[in-house]
Design a protein around this motif. Structure first.
Motif, PDB file in Angstrom:
ATOM      1  N   LYS A 280      67.961  39.990 -35.876  1.00 48.61           N
ATOM      2  CA  LYS A 280      68.022  41.435 -36.111  1.00 48.61           C
ATOM      3  C   LYS A 280      67.958  42.152 -34.763  1.00 48.61           C
ATOM      4  N   PRO A 281      68.585  43.305 -34.647  1.00 51.32           N
ATOM      5  CA  PRO A 281      69.437  43.912 -35.660  1.00 51.32           C
ATOM      6  C   PRO A 281      70.808  43.231 -35.697  1.00 51.32           C
TER       7      PRO A 281
ATOM      8  N   ILE B 102      62.686  48.998 -35.846  1.00 50.39           N
ATOM      9  CA  ILE B 102      62.645  47.547 -35.588  1.00 50.39           C
ATOM     10  C   ILE B 102      63.946  46.880 -36.035  1.00 50.39           C
ATOM     11  N   ASN B 103      64.320  47.128 -37.275  1.00 47.26           N
ATOM     12  CA  ASN B 103      65.399  46.343 -37.881  1.00 47.26           C
ATOM     13  C   ASN B 103      66.802  46.865 -37.603  1.00 47.26           C
ATOM     14  N   LEU B 104      66.930  48.136 -37.336  1.00 42.14           N
ATOM     15  CA  LEU B 104      68.271  48.677 -37.085  1.00 42.14           C
ATOM     16  C   LEU B 104      68.518  48.955 -35.610  1.00 42.14           C
ATOM     17  N   LEU B 105      67.452  49.268 -34.887  1.00 42.54           N
ATOM     18  CA  LEU B 105      67.637  49.575 -33.461  1.00 42.54           C
ATOM     19  C   LEU B 105      67.164  48.444 -32.563  1.00 42.54           C
ATOM     20  N   GLY B 106      66.411  47.498 -33.097  1.00 39.51           N
ATOM     21  CA  GLY B 106      65.996  46.345 -32.304  1.00 39.51           C
ATOM     22  C   GLY B 106      64.957  46.669 -31.256  1.00 39.51           C
TER      23      GLY B 106
ATOM     24  N   THR C  98      63.422  48.872 -46.570  1.00 37.53           N
ATOM     25  CA  THR C  98      64.545  49.344 -45.758  1.00 37.53           C
ATOM     26  C   THR C  98      65.552  48.216 -45.518  1.00 37.53           C
ATOM     27  N   VAL C  99      65.039  47.048 -45.207  1.00 35.78           N
ATOM     28  CA  VAL C  99      65.932  45.912 -44.941  1.00 35.78           C
ATOM     29  C   VAL C  99      66.635  45.474 -46.232  1.00 35.78           C
TER      30      VAL C  99
ATOM     31  N   LEU D 163      75.021  51.975 -42.269  1.00 40.45           N
ATOM     32  CA  LEU D 163      73.674  52.035 -41.702  1.00 40.45           C
ATOM     33  C   LEU D 163      73.213  53.481 -41.599  1.00 40.45           C
TER      34      LEU D 163
ATOM     35  N   MET E 195      69.391  47.696 -46.685  1.00 39.27           N
ATOM     36  CA  MET E 195      70.454  47.405 -45.712  1.00 39.27           C
ATOM     37  C   MET E 195      71.353  46.278 -46.232  1.00 39.27           C
TER      38      MET E 195
ATOM     39  N   SER F  47      60.526  44.189 -46.398  1.00 39.58           N
ATOM     40  CA  SER F  47      60.842  45.570 -46.037  1.00 39.58           C
ATOM     41  C   SER F  47      61.848  46.171 -47.014  1.00 39.58           C
TER      42      SER F  47
ATOM     43  N   GLU G  68      60.240  50.588 -39.721  1.00 36.53           N
ATOM     44  CA  GLU G  68      61.182  49.575 -40.219  1.00 36.53           C
ATOM     45  C   GLU G  68      62.591  49.826 -39.689  1.00 36.53           C
ATOM     46  N   ILE G  69      62.968  51.085 -39.638  1.00 40.51           N
ATOM     47  CA  ILE G  69      64.308  51.416 -39.140  1.00 40.51           C
ATOM     48  C   ILE G  69      64.416  51.125 -37.648  1.00 40.51           C
TER      49      ILE G  69
END
Lengths: 126, 169
Positions: free
Chosen positions: A106-107, B39-43, A14-15, B8, A18, A12, B36-37
């Protein structure tokens, strides 16, 4: 002091961004792989001091990549942190069975990430 | 807000802004970034993204993950939590007063964010069950979600305009 090398494998963008932001400041350099196979190849060639492997990746998933890194003479002792959205105990167990040193779900927040990086690299908190 | 939270937020803005070059990308690319955001940042791996092709029309499902899309293909405004939140123009989170009576398929709804451009409803983002290890959305999550909504609304709206969709005329 020679900067430590951290290899991060995640498909990803995005990841990856990050990680770049959360690990922007520190005595390390970051390298990125977009799939498990690339991560294994880069680890063999570049000998990182720490590897982050996302579980879900194309070509070779994180568990398989971890097994290959653990089986290779050159990367056997490299600490590997598995990263996944799956924090259930059986997923964590799978990660440890494949040879990882640690697990990150994650997160994650920047403080947790930095703490794991510093611990694994033996860098004192400033 | 911690330095980590600020980074973030910067990430969300920069990722969404990068989807707005002079030659706009396909909508699929934007939807993938939003996924992606989320899933990965908000879970959250159970969510639905809606757009509103007609300014006086219902919300229509653009993308979903981890849920049955059947009942969500078209959402009438003011009906249910999603339609109610969309109409209110405000982020709704579980625990807050419901903007409308929930529909059967909305039992697991955690949050619904209307996507607005200049006060005009152009879509919505509905988050259903969070990941099992994830607690309820906190204040920093809500801030991140709102930021994502603002950026996503503008980006999706720009793409719709480029493709000549009705809502942008």
């Amino acid at each position: 002091m020679t900067p430590k090398k951290i290899l991060i494998a995640d498909d990803s963008v995005t990841v990856q961004l990050m990680y770049r932001m959360l690990l922007a400041d520190g005595p390390w350099t970051l390298r990125f792989a977009s799939n498990g196979r690339q991560a294994v190849e880069m680890a063999a060639a570049e000998r990182p001091d720490l590897v982050f492997l996302d579980v879900m990746m194309p070509e070779l998933d994180g568990f398989a990549a971890c097994q290959q890194l653990h089986a290779s003479e050159s990367t056997r002792n490299t600490p590997i942190i598995m990263v996944t959205t799956r924090g259930e105990p059986h997923h964590v167990e799978l990660g440890y069975q494949s040879g990882c040193s640690d697990y990150l779900t994650k997160p994650f927040n920047g403080d947790d990430l930095l703490a794991k990086v510093r611990t694994r690299l033996g860098i004192a908190t400033p | 807000m911690t330095g980590s939270d600020q980074r973030l937020e910067t990430l969300v803005v920069s990722r969404m802004m990068s989807q707005r070059p002079s030659e706009p990308p396909g909508r699929d690319e934007v939807v993938r970034t939003i996924r992606e955001i989320v899933i990965n940042l908000l879970g959250c791996e159970e969510f639905a993204l809606f757009h509103r092709p007609r300014p006086d029309g219902p919300l229509q499902l653009l993308s979903s993950m981890g849920i049955d899309p059947g009942p969500l293909r078209e959402i009438e405004l003011e009906r249910g939590l999603i339609g109610g939140a969309a109409t209110s123009g405000q982020l709704w989170r579980a625990g807050l007063a419901a903007p409308a009576a929930p529909l059967p398929h909305e039992e697991e709804l955690t949050a619904c964010l209307p996507l607005l451009v200049d006060g005009r409803l152009v879509g919505a983002l509905a988050l259903f069950a969070l990941l099992p290890h994830r607690p309820a959305l906190g204040a920093s999550d809500a801030a991140l979600l709102s930021l994502l909504g603002r950026e996503a609304a503008v980006t999706l709206s720009a793409i719709a305009a480029t493709h000549g969709e009705t809502s942008q005329r």
